[in-house]
Design a protein around this motif. Structure first.
Motif, PDB file in Angstrom:
ATOM      1  N   LEU A  51       0.829  -1.206   0.000  1.00 55.06           N
ATOM      2  CA  LEU A  51       0.000   0.000   0.000  1.00 55.06           C
ATOM      3  C   LEU A  51       0.864   1.256   0.000  1.00 55.06           C
ATOM      4  O   LEU A  51       0.586   2.218  -0.734  1.00 55.06           O
ATOM      5  CB  LEU A  51      -0.921  -0.029   1.222  1.00 55.06           C
ATOM      6  N   ASN A  52       1.922   1.260   0.801  1.00 55.81           N
ATOM      7  CA  ASN A  52       2.809   2.428   0.833  1.00 55.81           C
ATOM      8  C   ASN A  52       3.539   2.620  -0.495  1.00 55.81           C
ATOM      9  O   ASN A  52       3.785   3.755  -0.923  1.00 55.81           O
ATOM     10  CB  ASN A  52       3.814   2.285   1.979  1.00 55.81           C
ATOM     11  N   ALA A  53       3.886   1.524  -1.157  1.00 56.81           N
ATOM     12  CA  ALA A  53       4.544   1.630  -2.465  1.00 56.81           C
ATOM     13  C   ALA A  53       3.589   2.244  -3.500  1.00 56.81           C
ATOM     14  O   ALA A  53       4.012   3.050  -4.340  1.00 56.81           O
ATOM     15  CB  ALA A  53       5.015   0.260  -2.926  1.00 56.81           C
ATOM     16  N   GLN A  54       2.317   1.875  -3.449  1.00 54.52           N
ATOM     17  CA  GLN A  54       1.352   2.436  -4.391  1.00 54.52           C
ATOM     18  C   GLN A  54       1.120   3.917  -4.125  1.00 54.52           C
ATOM     19  O   GLN A  54       0.909   4.706  -5.050  1.00 54.52           O
ATOM     20  CB  GLN A  54       0.031   1.670  -4.303  1.00 54.52           C
ATOM     21  N   ARG A  55       1.179   4.315  -2.865  1.00 58.64           N
ATOM     22  CA  ARG A  55       1.066   5.747  -2.539  1.00 58.64           C
ATOM     23  C   ARG A  55       2.248   6.518  -3.117  1.00 58.64           C
ATOM     24  O   ARG A  55       2.080   7.626  -3.644  1.00 58.64           O
ATOM     25  CB  ARG A  55       0.999   5.926  -1.024  1.00 58.64           C
ATOM     26  N   ALA A  56       3.439   5.924  -3.019  1.00 59.59           N
ATOM     27  CA  ALA A  56       4.617   6.572  -3.606  1.00 59.59           C
ATOM     28  C   ALA A  56       4.482   6.662  -5.120  1.00 59.59           C
ATOM     29  O   ALA A  56       4.872   7.665  -5.733  1.00 59.59           O
ATOM     30  CB  ALA A  56       5.880   5.798  -3.222  1.00 59.59           C
ATOM     31  N   ALA A  57       3.935   5.614  -5.748  1.00 59.43           N
ATOM     32  CA  ALA A  57       3.730   5.651  -7.204  1.00 59.43           C
ATOM     33  C   ALA A  57       2.761   6.767  -7.590  1.00 59.43           C
ATOM     34  O   ALA A  57       2.955   7.444  -8.606  1.00 59.43           O
ATOM     35  CB  ALA A  57       3.209   4.301  -7.681  1.00 59.43           C
ATOM     36  N   LEU A  58       1.727   6.982  -6.790  1.00 55.11           N
ATOM     37  CA  LEU A  58       0.786   8.065  -7.085  1.00 55.11           C
ATOM     38  C   LEU A  58       1.458   9.421  -6.921  1.00 55.11           C
ATOM     39  O   LEU A  58       1.202  10.342  -7.718  1.00 55.11           O
ATOM     40  CB  LEU A  58      -0.428   7.952  -6.160  1.00 55.11           C
ATOM     41  N   LYS A  91      -4.494  11.237   2.282  1.00 56.93           N
ATOM     42  CA  LYS A  91      -5.210  12.113   1.357  1.00 56.93           C
ATOM     43  C   LYS A  91      -4.281  12.498   0.198  1.00 56.93           C
ATOM     44  O   LYS A  91      -3.406  13.351   0.354  1.00 56.93           O
ATOM     45  CB  LYS A  91      -5.699  13.365   2.085  1.00 56.93           C
ATOM     46  N   PRO A  92      -4.463  11.882  -0.961  1.00 54.45           N
ATOM     47  CA  PRO A  92      -3.582  12.173  -2.103  1.00 54.45           C
ATOM     48  C   PRO A  92      -3.642  13.623  -2.561  1.00 54.45           C
ATOM     49  O   PRO A  92      -2.675  14.128  -3.127  1.00 54.45           O
ATOM     50  CB  PRO A  92      -4.112  11.228  -3.200  1.00 54.45           C
ATOM     51  N   ARG A 137      -5.304   7.708  -8.540  1.00 52.88           N
ATOM     52  CA  ARG A 137      -6.001   7.688  -7.249  1.00 52.88           C
ATOM     53  C   ARG A 137      -6.951   6.503  -7.154  1.00 52.88           C
ATOM     54  O   ARG A 137      -7.069   5.862  -6.099  1.00 52.88           O
ATOM     55  CB  ARG A 137      -6.764   8.998  -7.054  1.00 52.88           C
ATOM     56  N   GLU A 138      -7.635   6.209  -8.246  1.00 55.61           N
ATOM     57  CA  GLU A 138      -8.522   5.046  -8.239  1.00 55.61           C
ATOM     58  C   GLU A 138      -7.722   3.751  -8.165  1.00 55.61           C
ATOM     59  O   GLU A 138      -8.151   2.786  -7.519  1.00 55.61           O
ATOM     60  CB  GLU A 138      -9.415   5.057  -9.480  1.00 55.61           C
ATOM     61  N   THR A 139      -6.568   3.719  -8.801  1.00 60.44           N
ATOM     62  CA  THR A 139      -5.702   2.545  -8.693  1.00 60.44           C
ATOM     63  C   THR A 139      -5.237   2.364  -7.250  1.00 60.44           C
ATOM     64  O   THR A 139      -5.137   1.223  -6.760  1.00 60.44           O
ATOM     65  CB  THR A 139      -4.486   2.688  -9.619  1.00 60.44           C
ATOM     66  N   LEU A 140      -4.963   3.458  -6.565  1.00 60.71           N
ATOM     67  CA  LEU A 140      -4.596   3.379  -5.147  1.00 60.71           C
ATOM     68  C   LEU A 140      -5.755   2.818  -4.335  1.00 60.71           C
ATOM     69  O   LEU A 140      -5.553   1.984  -3.439  1.00 60.71           O
ATOM     70  CB  LEU A 140      -4.192   4.758  -4.635  1.00 60.71           C
TER      71      LEU A 140
END
Length: 441
Positions: free
Chosen positions: A30-37, A420-421, A109-112
């Motif tokens: 989950l943290n990796a996907q946040r970094a990708a966003l 919150k992105p 954001r939807e992918t996250l």
């Protein structure tokens, strides 16, 4: 006392919500996907740079020697200059690039959200798997105690001449089989604990049987499908990907239009030529570039982009179908699990009565030891079936909520600081300069 008041209490994953809270904060996927966003957010300021001027500076120094009819000379020419180029019109490429980047952010954001749902489902599965394996281990441990008692009783009956060696051998075989099943349950529990630690980030302890809030689910499967078609992140991300591809087509086609820019420059030179000690110059130029033929690459890129746009539209339809299928499947699994629980409970009640009756009948010689052992195994199997069905019900309920697009920290009411992105996006969108990220790195 001051130390106790200041210290933050550690999160204990005693309940499923506590486990999900810990997962939300620490899970590496989950943290990796946040970094990708956050990386995707940077596409917007990169696109916005097309509106901004490009400033370059130059400096030079050298030695110049020569000889003419008037004599020889030695010069040390030096110069500094600055050039500013401001784009005025780029065939609408900048506008479309910005819209394309913004659509990519929305899709990210939807992918996250989708990743968050997947991680939560993994955490639910890890949590219920530990509870399931613990319950099965306890049942098999109780079975061993029962079989040990049967073995002792068979040995006592053999000593006083009321039993046979066959009875004793049957109890010993059942006990050995029960011990093997117990060892398998121990291995399964160790594996479940390891998976729990990997996904949730802490070792399981004092887990409580989860109870799903049925108010989170609609009353009918059709209502669930409607919610999923409207809210599922896979569908929303696919829709934003269609927009991204459409703006990409427009941006590529813009390369075939003229571009207009304004360029200003200023420079200062010292000792640049014989008889001139210094000079200053400045210029302001408006320039238009009209593409005539570039070898056909832009035309090919435009056709390629249109095919990708068609692909994205097909993927949007596919996402809708997948969500509909997932909701149908999860709904059916949930109903089947609930029916299995009722059936297993009835089976356990009947098996318990049957076991009591067989034991009493064995005491008066109407039943054999093998009958008791078989009935005990039937009871153990029924109890394990109930454990599996209860775990399946919880998993199916959360799977259905995920298929509807509602498996989120807010919907579950987790006590956690929601990521919150928008905050990172707002921090970087209009940055003109700076190498540090908003968190100071």
């Amino acid at each position: 006392m001051a130390a106790v008041l200041v210290a933050a209490p550690a999160v204990r994953a005693d309940t499923l919500n506590a486990a999900l809270t810990l997962t939300y904060s620490t899970n590496p996927t989950l943290n990796a996907q946040r970094a990708a966003l956050r990386a995707t957010d940077e596409g917007v300021p990169q696109a916005l740079s097309g509106y901004r001027p490009v400033v370059t500076g130059s400096a030079s120094a050298g030695i110049l020697s020569g000889r003419t009819s008037a004599g020889s000379y030695n010069l040390t020419p030096r110069s500094v200059g600055i050039t500013i180029e401001q784009p005025l019109f780029r065939g609408f490429q900048t506008q479309n690039n910005v819209k394309q980047a913004e659509s990519s952010v929305l899709a990210g954001r939807e992918t996250l959200r989708s990743t968050e749902q997947d991680v939560f489902l993994d955490a639910v599965s890890a949590y219920t798997n530990v509870i399931q394996t613990q319950a099965i281990l306890a049942l098999r441990e109780q079975n061993i105690v029962f079989l040990q008692e049967q073995q002792r009783a068979a040995a006592d009956r053999l000593k006083v001449g009321e039993g046979t060696r066959t009875d004793l051998a049957q109890t010993e075989a059942s006990l050995s089989q029960g011990q093997t099943a117990y060892d398998v349950a121990v291995a399964n529990l160790n594996s479940a604990n390891a998976t729990y630690l990997q996904i949730i980030g802490a070792k399981p302890k004092n887990l409580v049987n989860p109870v799903f809030n049925n108010r989170l689910l609609p009353k009918t499967v059709d209502a669930a499908i409607q919610v999923g078609q409207k809210n599922h992140p896979a569908i929303l991300a696919a829709g934003y990907n269609v927009d991204t591809a459409a703006f990409n087509v427009k941006s590529i086609e813009g390369q075939l239009l003229p571009t207009v820019s304004l360029q200003g420059s200023a420079s200062h030179s010292d000792d640049a030529s014989q008889g001139v000690s210094w000079s200053d110059s400045a210029s302001l130029t408006a320039q238009m570039t009209i593409p005539i033929y570039e070898g056909g690459v832009v035309y090919s890129q435009a056709r390629q982009a249109k095919e990708i746009l068609g692909q994205r539209r097909i993927q949007l339809d596919s996402a809708r179908d997948q969500v509909r299928s997932a909701v149908d499947s999860a709904w059916g699994q949930l109903e089947a699990s609930r029916a299995a629980i009722v059936s297993a409970q009835a089976q356990i009640k009947a098996a318990e009565l049957a076991l009591s009756g067989v034991i009493e009948e064995q005491k008066v010689g109407q039943r054999t030891t093998l009958d008791v052992l078989n009935q005990q195994q039937t009871l153990i199997d029924a109890r394990e079936t109930l454990v599996l069905a209860q775990r399946s019900e919880v998993d199916a309920a959360y799977t259905l909520l995920s298929a509807m697009g509602g498996l989120s920290s807010d919907r579950l009411g987790l006590k956690v600081a929601t990521y919150k992105p928008q905050q990172h996006y707002n921090a970087v969108r209009d940055k003109w300069i700076g190498l540090r990220t908003p968190d100071g790195r």
